[in-house]
Enzyme design. Sequence first.
Site, mmCIF file in Angstrom:
data_model
loop_
_atom_site.group_PDB
_atom_site.id
_atom_site.type_symbol
_atom_site.label_atom_id
_atom_site.label_comp_id
_atom_site.label_asym_id
_atom_site.label_seq_id
_atom_site.Cartn_x
_atom_site.Cartn_y
_atom_site.Cartn_z
ATOM 1 N N LYS A 365 0.827 -1.211 0.000
ATOM 2 C CA LYS A 365 0.000 0.000 0.000
ATOM 3 C C LYS A 365 0.859 1.257 0.000
ATOM 4 O O LYS A 365 0.616 2.191 -0.757
ATOM 5 C CB LYS A 365 -0.939 0.003 1.207
ATOM 6 C CG LYS A 365 -1.800 1.255 1.295
ATOM 7 C CD LYS A 365 -2.697 1.264 2.514
ATOM 8 C CE LYS A 365 -3.865 0.336 2.347
ATOM 9 N NZ LYS A 365 -4.858 0.485 3.436
ATOM 10 N N GLU A 371 9.719 -5.797 4.665
ATOM 11 C CA GLU A 371 9.947 -7.120 4.091
ATOM 12 C C GLU A 371 9.660 -7.141 2.591
ATOM 13 O O GLU A 371 10.424 -7.700 1.791
ATOM 14 C CB GLU A 371 9.074 -8.165 4.795
ATOM 15 C CG GLU A 371 9.307 -8.286 6.291
ATOM 16 C CD GLU A 371 8.372 -7.423 7.104
ATOM 17 O OE1 GLU A 371 8.082 -7.790 8.253
ATOM 18 O OE2 GLU A 371 7.902 -6.380 6.584
ATOM 19 N N GLY A 430 -5.225 -3.983 4.133
ATOM 20 C CA GLY A 430 -4.518 -5.064 3.453
ATOM 21 C C GLY A 430 -5.217 -6.406 3.559
ATOM 22 O O GLY A 430 -5.327 -7.152 2.581
ATOM 23 N N ARG A 431 -5.710 -6.741 4.752
ATOM 24 C CA ARG A 431 -6.337 -8.056 4.939
ATOM 25 C C ARG A 431 -7.711 -8.142 4.284
ATOM 26 O O ARG A 431 -8.310 -9.215 4.228
ATOM 27 C CB ARG A 431 -6.424 -8.374 6.431
ATOM 28 C CG ARG A 431 -7.176 -7.347 7.270
ATOM 29 C CD ARG A 431 -6.988 -7.625 8.753
ATOM 30 N NE ARG A 431 -7.619 -6.650 9.631
ATOM 31 C CZ ARG A 431 -7.052 -5.494 9.989
ATOM 32 N NH1 ARG A 431 -5.865 -5.166 9.502
ATOM 33 N NH2 ARG A 431 -7.673 -4.669 10.812
ATOM 34 N N GLU A 517 -6.047 -10.037 13.438
ATOM 35 C CA GLU A 517 -5.539 -8.682 13.287
ATOM 36 C C GLU A 517 -6.655 -7.658 13.448
ATOM 37 O O GLU A 517 -6.413 -6.523 13.844
ATOM 38 C CB GLU A 517 -4.867 -8.519 11.914
ATOM 39 C CG GLU A 517 -4.012 -7.267 11.803
ATOM 40 C CD GLU A 517 -3.119 -7.272 10.581
ATOM 41 O OE1 GLU A 517 -1.909 -7.552 10.724
ATOM 42 O OE2 GLU A 517 -3.620 -6.997 9.467
ATOM 43 N N HIS A 548 -6.386 -36.140 12.045
ATOM 44 C CA HIS A 548 -5.214 -36.916 12.462
ATOM 45 C C HIS A 548 -4.107 -36.003 12.974
ATOM 46 O O HIS A 548 -2.958 -36.425 13.085
ATOM 47 C CB HIS A 548 -4.715 -37.762 11.289
ATOM 48 C CG HIS A 548 -5.702 -38.789 10.837
ATOM 49 N ND1 HIS A 548 -5.746 -40.073 11.357
ATOM 50 C CD2 HIS A 548 -6.721 -38.711 9.947
ATOM 51 C CE1 HIS A 548 -6.739 -40.744 10.781
ATOM 52 N NE2 HIS A 548 -7.343 -39.942 9.923
ATOM 53 N N LYS A 673 7.940 -3.813 14.604
ATOM 54 C CA LYS A 673 8.624 -3.214 13.451
ATOM 55 C C LYS A 673 9.631 -2.161 13.899
ATOM 56 O O LYS A 673 10.750 -2.086 13.388
ATOM 57 C CB LYS A 673 7.600 -2.565 12.515
ATOM 58 C CG LYS A 673 6.687 -3.532 11.772
ATOM 59 C CD LYS A 673 5.745 -2.750 10.883
ATOM 60 C CE LYS A 673 4.787 -3.646 10.132
ATOM 61 N NZ LYS A 673 3.854 -2.868 9.279
#
Length: 746
Positions: A365, A371, A430-431, A517, A548, A673
């Site tokens: 954005k 990263e 973002g999410r 978040e 399992h 951060k």
Amino acid sequence: MTKAYLVAFVVAQHQFIGGQSFLSPHPVPSLAKRHTQFASCQYERASHVYTSQPQPSVSSLHMNQNDEQVQIILDGSKSSSKKDDEQRIQNQQFQLDQNQQFQPESAEAESENGDNNSYSKEILQADKIGRSAQSVLPTNTNQSKEDDDDEHPPLVSSTPEWKRLQHHATKVIQPSHLRDMIQDPSRCNAMYAEHDGVYLDYSRQQATLETMDLLMDLAEKQNLEERIKGMFNGEKINFTEDRAVLHTALRAGKDEIGTVFVDDLDAIKEVHDVLHQIKTFTEAFRSGQITGYTGKRMRNIVSVGIGGSYLGPEFLHEVLKTEAEGINSSLGYSLRFLANVDPVDVERTCADLDPEETLIIVVSKTFTTAETMLNARTMRQWLWDFMGDDIEVVKNHVVACSSVSATENVEAFGIDTDKYFFRFWDWVGGRYSVCGAAGAVPISLLYGFDLFEKFLEGARSMDQHFLNAPMKENIPIIMGLLGVWNSSFMGYNSRALIPYAQALLRLPAHIQQLDMESNGKRINRFGVEIDYPVGEVDFGEPGTNSQHSFFQLIHQGQTIPVDFLGFVQSQHDLLMDNEKLSSHDELMANFFAQPDALANGKTADEVRAEGCPEELVLHKVFDGNRPSSSLLFPQLSAYVTGQILSLYEHRTAVQGFIWDLNSFDQWGVELGKKLALDVKEHLMEARNNEQGDHEITADNPASSRILNYYINNSRDAVRGDLTRKTHKDHFPPQIHDLGGHSGRLS
């Protein structure tokens, strides 16, 4: 009687503004710090005190009348309306005004000596009423303006609707068992909802029809429907960032252009302008009109992003991989995601790719995400190392999905902002961005824009259902309210998502970020610290793999509510020779069995009836009474995937609205951060020390010790050779004159 009511009113008023109770051993904290445990125990404590000493019959009569009033507030009895309660309080205020000699300060002073048993029955009863009737008390008009400025709106946990649910959970639900509840035909027939092929069965939740009515009352108290409309209409409900929340506009139809504006900008028109740009670009790419720097046709796509810029598009990509139309439309192309700053992720992503045939999408954005930008610079260097550090390499092989406010950063990176810059907006988090450019560009490049558009149509269908369906028939609202119920009232702090479809293997990870978040908060929208549990730990895996893995804990360990997702038809079914059931029927048998196993459990007598040795009986007992919901869809397609995404986005919003949270910011990710930037400074100082004897001094001894251990044991590692030469045995060039980002780009 007058005395009892007078004292009741004074205590209640005093408590309502965050003061102290007359009962000195039990101070009443301010609203901002009151705990739900305190609210739930106050009635029992008072009841114990009242019965400890016999009283004259007249006082007993007063006590019984007041007990009834408190119980009305707790259980929502129809015999006393809110209007009646307010009238009673007004009468008490009138009586108080007539009694000029009453001094609450002296009563408080006396209360500091001795125990509760020394007080008159009226004082004790007043304390009881005062603690339980806050929500019906009028505002104290005699407070100073300074007090008004300090006053916060009450926490939702202080409302009568919330307290009724607490009482209901304790007195009705906790003594009950699901194995009995699911035998009630009328209850089971009422606890389901349908919309556009989506079928929700929530009869295996620890809830009754009364529970749902009480939850609906809470939703009305919280103005849920109005808040939903406000979100769709572009109100700036993300108040900490002064932003609207309009992920729903990303899939709105063209017929809605001109209906939603943000800062005088036609939001839906903006969305369709970008979608048209993406459609034009992706069709040109797929037709071969757009080629790479060396003239080769590009077939490989690498999407560089993290968080919502990666999890949402990847979950959709995994679905379409095995969707019938997706299989055909993606032939000849590949899509990979680069998210982790770990260099191994770069190694795995670039393996066997030809840079001359690869397009890089950078999704950020702000175009500053640490990263993502490091990985973007790494991929740019990868392109330069093959084709030379010409700025045209970047212009031909790198595109950006970013906010308009980041245009300068995008241009500085070398990207052609006229042709290859696909914008999104600050009003999409973002999410929540998979329906925007972050998902549209990579998915449309691989599968074609038409298939992505079907995904948007499915999300739009669920959006309209969420916006327009009555609350009792509204699937996202029902699921959101049940999430509140399980977390805040039943005390379950985890939740599992089990899709019985391997193609949804990345859905749990996306919902984990979406929900945790969004609602992992501690301050409500009024700036007050909450005193009730919010935000579940979300996790999951596809069935039957999950059975399992962690189902041992779900069946016999902690109680974890589960969402089961199943499909009437498989994307690809198999029926082998000599098999009585298809593979999909085998899968779905588990989908139907697991909710009943969790609900019913298995008693010791049932275990013994199977001939189990007595010493093993307890090990094979299943308590049951473990809640779950079942969602059944027609078939996993692009359209249905859109419905699933929208459903879970709106479930998250509902829970946030009920809890009075801002579900659309994420300040909790910032501190780490910032500290990482400080650590990077320490690492650079140590790496640039030629003598190799630099000692790091961090903020605390533990950090200093572990950082120095890392530096001392990794000095040689960072100077080692790369493990892979190239996909054609010549990468990177061992000796070259390329300047990288300091070459022709500058």
